[in-house]
Design a protein around this motif. Sequence first.
Motif, short mmCIF file in Angstrom:
data_model
loop_
_atom_site.label_atom_id
_atom_site.label_comp_id
_atom_site.label_asym_id
_atom_site.label_seq_id
_atom_site.Cartn_x
_atom_site.Cartn_y
_atom_site.Cartn_z
N GLU A 82 0.87 -1.17 0.00
CA GLU A 82 0.00 0.00 0.00
C GLU A 82 0.90 1.22 0.00
N ASN A 83 0.48 2.26 -0.64
CA ASN A 83 1.32 3.44 -0.71
C ASN A 83 0.67 4.63 -0.04
N PRO A 84 1.43 5.31 0.81
CA PRO A 84 0.93 6.59 1.30
C PRO A 84 0.82 7.53 0.11
N GLN A 85 -0.05 8.48 0.19
CA GLN A 85 -0.24 9.41 -0.93
C GLN A 85 0.63 10.64 -0.73
N PHE A 86 1.22 11.11 -1.81
CA PHE A 86 1.99 12.35 -1.81
C PHE A 86 1.17 13.38 -2.55
N VAL A 87 0.82 14.47 -1.86
CA VAL A 87 -0.08 15.48 -2.40
C VAL A 87 0.62 16.83 -2.35
N PRO A 88 0.52 17.62 -3.43
CA PRO A 88 1.10 18.97 -3.37
C PRO A 88 0.52 19.73 -2.18
N SER A 89 1.38 20.42 -1.43
CA SER A 89 0.92 21.15 -0.25
C SER A 89 -0.03 22.28 -0.65
N LEU A 90 -0.89 22.64 0.26
CA LEU A 90 -1.88 23.67 -0.02
C LEU A 90 -1.25 25.03 -0.28
N GLY A 92 1.63 25.45 -1.69
CA GLY A 92 2.51 25.36 -2.86
C GLY A 92 3.99 25.28 -2.54
N ARG A 93 4.34 25.01 -1.29
CA ARG A 93 5.74 24.97 -0.88
C ARG A 93 6.24 23.56 -0.59
N GLY A 94 5.86 22.63 -1.37
CA GLY A 94 6.35 21.27 -1.15
C GLY A 94 5.26 20.23 -1.34
N VAL A 95 5.48 19.11 -0.69
CA VAL A 95 4.59 17.97 -0.81
C VAL A 95 4.24 17.49 0.59
N ASP A 96 3.00 17.12 0.81
CA ASP A 96 2.58 16.55 2.08
C ASP A 96 2.29 15.07 1.88
N VAL A 97 2.53 14.28 2.91
CA VAL A 97 2.29 12.85 2.85
C VAL A 97 1.01 12.54 3.61
N ILE A 98 0.10 11.87 2.94
CA ILE A 98 -1.15 11.44 3.56
C ILE A 98 -0.97 9.94 3.84
N TYR A 99 -1.01 9.56 5.08
CA TYR A 99 -0.70 8.19 5.47
C TYR A 99 -1.79 7.64 6.39
N GLU A 100 -1.72 6.38 6.63
CA GLU A 100 -2.66 5.69 7.51
C GLU A 100 -2.45 6.17 8.95
N ARG A 101 -3.52 6.55 9.60
CA ARG A 101 -3.44 6.92 11.01
C ARG A 101 -3.36 5.65 11.84
N THR A 102 -2.38 5.57 12.72
CA THR A 102 -2.22 4.35 13.51
C THR A 102 -3.39 4.13 14.46
#
Length: 140
Positions: A82-90, A92-102
Motif C-alpha cells: 500500500e502506498n501513502p499518498q503524496f499530495v502537493p501542499s496547499l 505550494g511549498r512542497g509535498v505533504d504525505v497522507i498516510y494511515e493513522r495508527t
Amino acid sequence: MSEIVMRSRDDTSALRGLLLATDFTKPKKIVIKDLDRSSDQNRLLHAMLTDIANQVEHAGKKWDVLIWKRLLTAAWLREAGENPQFVPSLDGRGVDVIYERTSKLTVKQCASLLEWITAFAAEHQVRMTAKDHWGGRYDQ
C-alpha cells in the motif's frame, strides 16, 4: 448506542439479547468491523517509537516520536503493497504525505506494524526498553 465485542460465535447470545431489547420504531445502523488496535498495542507502539527516536538518526538528524511514527508507518505501508499518498501542499511549498493513522489500525494491522518496527529496530541495533508481555505475539 450499544457496542458488543465478539470474540467467538459463543458471544452471539449477547448480540441476540441486544437485538431483542432494541426499539426498532426508528431505523438502526448495525456495523460489524474488526477491533481497532488495543491499548496494550498503543502503549507498546509508543514505547518502541520513543526508543527509536532516542537512539536512531535518519538523514543526519534525530527525529521526534511523531516523525518516526510517520516514517515507519509509511515504510510499513509501502512494504505491505500500500502506498501513502503524496499530495502537493496547499501553500505550494512542497509535498505533504497522507498516510494511515495508527489510531485507525485494526488489531491485526497494528500487530503487523509492531512486527515491522521490531525488525527495523533490530536492524538498527536499537535497545528496546519496553517489556514484551506477549512473547512477540502482538495480535491479542
